[in-house]
Design a protein around this motif. Sequence first.
Motif, PDB file in Angstrom:
ATOM      1  N   GLU B 412      77.851 -14.581 -54.357  1.00 25.67           N
ATOM      2  CA  GLU B 412      77.553 -13.745 -55.063  1.00 25.67           C
ATOM      3  C   GLU B 412      76.904 -12.383 -54.521  1.00 25.67           C
ATOM      4  O   GLU B 412      76.957 -11.328 -55.056  1.00 25.67           O
ATOM      5  CB  GLU B 412      77.103 -14.053 -56.804  1.00 25.67           C
ATOM      6  N   ARG B 438      80.764  -7.532 -56.437  1.00 25.94           N
ATOM      7  CA  ARG B 438      79.617  -7.831 -55.927  1.00 25.94           C
ATOM      8  C   ARG B 438      78.865  -6.620 -56.006  1.00 25.94           C
ATOM      9  O   ARG B 438      77.758  -6.681 -56.005  1.00 25.94           O
ATOM     10  CB  ARG B 438      79.663  -8.330 -54.670  1.00 25.94           C
ATOM     11  N   THR B 442      77.526  -8.232 -60.378  1.00 26.37           N
ATOM     12  CA  THR B 442      77.776  -9.468 -59.858  1.00 26.37           C
ATOM     13  C   THR B 442      77.207 -10.554 -60.359  1.00 26.37           C
ATOM     14  O   THR B 442      75.850 -10.397 -60.948  1.00 26.37           O
ATOM     15  CB  THR B 442      77.483  -9.460 -58.278  1.00 26.37           C
TER      16      THR B 442
END
Lengths: 480, 480
Positions: B412, B438, B442
């Motif tokens: 992530e 992201r 995220t």
Amino acid sequence: MIQAKIAEILESDQFLQEFHIRGWVRSFRSNRFIALNDGSTINNLQCVIDFENTSEETLKRINVGAAISVKGTLQESQGSQQRVEVEVQELKILGDANPDEVKLTILSPKKHSLEKLREQAHLRVRTNTFGAVMRLRSKLSFAVHKYFQEKNFYYVNTPIITGSDAEGAGEMFKVTAMDLKNPSKNEDGSINYKDDFFGKETNLTVSGQLEAETFALALGQVYTFGPTFRAENSNTSRHLAEFWMIEPEVAFCDLDGNMDLAEDFIKYVIKYVLENCQEDLEFLNKRFVTENNAKPKLERSEMDLLEKLNFVLDNNFKRVSYTEAIEILKNSKPNKKKKFNYIIEEWGADLQSEHERFLVEKHFKSPVILFDYPAKIKAFYMRLNEDGKTVRAMDILFPGIGEIVGGSQREERLDVLKEKMQELNIPEEELWWYLDTRKFGTCVHSGFGLGFERLVQFATGMSNIRDVIPFPRTPQNAEF
Amino acid sequence: MIQAKIAEILESDQFLQEFHIRGWVRSFRSNRFIALNDGSTINNLQCVIDFENTSEETLKRINVGAAISVKGTLQESQGSQQRVEVEVQELKILGDANPDEVKLTILSPKKHSLEKLREQAHLRVRTNTFGAVMRLRSKLSFAVHKYFQEKNFYYVNTPIITGSDAEGAGEMFKVTAMDLKNPSKNEDGSINYKDDFFGKETNLTVSGQLEAETFALALGQVYTFGPTFRAENSNTSRHLAEFWMIEPEVAFCDLDGNMDLAEDFIKYVIKYVLENCQEDLEFLNKRFVTENNAKPKLERSEMDLLEKLNFVLDNNFKRVSYTEAIEILKNSKPNKKKKFNYIIEEWGADLQSEHERFLVEKHFKSPVILFDYPAKIKAFYMRLNEDGKTVRAMDILFPGIGEIVGGSQREERLDVLKEKMQELNIPEEELWWYLDTRKFGTCVHSGFGLGFERLVQFATGMSNIRDVIPFPRTPQNAEF
């Protein structure tokens, strides 16, 4: 501490209970009120923070689009906008969203056009409209499976890559594993498909019907629900190059049974979303009304979205033969006054969407099932009537959508089918397996195809088909 | 007169009631007893005709494979093979099956090899084995949807035609609307994809994961269930070029939650078919036992099919880190005695199916979840552990099947993800939309992929994957 989805919390009466919620910030005002959304519902949860005890650093990071974790207690809300809210005891930023970058995306808090949203299809599902559409699409998909499974239909996955291109439902995409720059060729310069992955020419399916028929003639009643493809350069709000189709096929079922099935099926799935997508539908209804009111008066729908859905539930679909329909159209005002782009002059004419809309929206003001079409304008596998000139085909026409279902009783007689294929130059070798089903225990059977996205359009009131599928494929567009 | 399916009639207590049944003749003996099947169940209905009052002409046409209509009354059966039977009052031949032609097909009443049945995939579903497999496949599909919908996951149809080939999950099929003989080319001889349908190079998807992630980061929890493709020349009993994959993706879920989900999911769907496919499973179990007993002793399964299914339900999947697994394998007998084709020498080795089978079938004798694999042998999107050398990946290994699930917690962190992509030469421009997820809120999230046909194989005990999908696509084969 209960870890919960916002959909549950908004329905909860467990006041003072501690909850742990994670989601994305939709808005933040007065340094106090966070509207938090986690996708479980269109509604946001109001999270109230004690900004005096929250660091400046954290406050700055509570931006639209950021992912946060919140722990707090459920309270009755003082505000009039919501019944409950969460008093935040602990807030963590999980993922930032830089406001300067957000500003460049559709996540920025202003109204974006549907076209703009389409360019960011990876983010548009975070908006109210697309969240609602995609949740409804999911529920509608499930309703499709539930309906058929409850009726003891078997789901069949017909092939996507197909070696037969005999069906003629439309232009096909080619599938190959060869190097396009340098494919294997025969001496005469033609492509040598023997060297391709499947050892023959292959395409993307335009319909699973023929394969589904083979299964219906064994399992009795089956349905497909899978992707189909058209390589047609149709840049309209009604066409996709890749779309999902539902194709039931039933042995020992004639055209009347087929119409009954289609009508019952559509009513069931519409009822299912009315009962299971209330909040999303309320939102989409408001959206529909706003959009509708902005239209020129003549183009406006008389009903709102919810009224349209209930109208389909409450009324029998009007069943009209093609021959009757042609009479109605020939004598209609727009035909006489030459308002149609295609004037209906005689029996045998193919109906255009302007004619279909006239029948549904002006003449019958109801969903219409047209049946017994001229053989000449329909596919080879449809059952020839005793009159020798019409086939047992049916199309279901919906207001605002046009054709939503196309189906037929299938030609079960081997000799008639072969004759028709000869007439249309469809090689028997290509469809030897299809012909086999007419050799070994053939029987009356019927089926239809329903374009799933058309149904989602109808149920959501979205006017462009590109807005009811996650990542639309259209000419010049295969992004994401 | 009640029109009914054979599945209902076999359960009925309405003796002397008149029924109307239509189906296909499975056998006809003593000019009296018809075994009729309509696909609603694996069991046949015994229809007893009064041959003295049936015309010679009709008797001759009651052949294996013929479609007939029967009207008659329900009776308790005198025979020991069935509880009920129908005493026929009226019999009509709907569709003949010429015995001379039937003889040339797999419909002929003798034992045919699975290979032979595959060549007539349009007819094989009329056999007991394939009827059972395909009914079970249908129920299992529904169980998949039911599980996720009950847990408030949203179904997402990720695109089949994809413009991104950055994922590296395998060789891809190309999709084009251009003439292969004469595609549009640039001056340098390369293909000019601007002139192709989508204006760019397109392929058939190998996975919907990346697109599903974008939806999970908006709707919270989603799943795909659709066709995926591999253009790999793997002519084995475990590989298909076209297969259906299930890919759930969950926001705010780590690898432990992912393992819990996968295990719970598999147990749910297995339980569903145990409860809803009893008769088909009993048949498949007998089939499995017969096949198993014919194998060399060393290759035999210790459990029968039903025992295997219940074993999965009753036991926790054993969770073992890759590092532990390597230790076990290094010290195992087949490794020391060099019985493995690939000897495990050190940490970092990719596991082959012989190693997976050893762990599952010999060492743990249980489904196994392996996790925390070396980063080097796994995909770019998997979350790097703090050790800097392993990723939060997991594979679920099943007895007799090998890998049935592959999943991971996703990376992530934007910076770590970008670094990894750089390392592997994955261009950022290709995946700008994936990277966006992201950048904007995220969060920890996880998912897995489950090859549906592997699951059907496990649940039916069929040893070749080509026998659990209606029309298999494999190298040199795209018939039907």
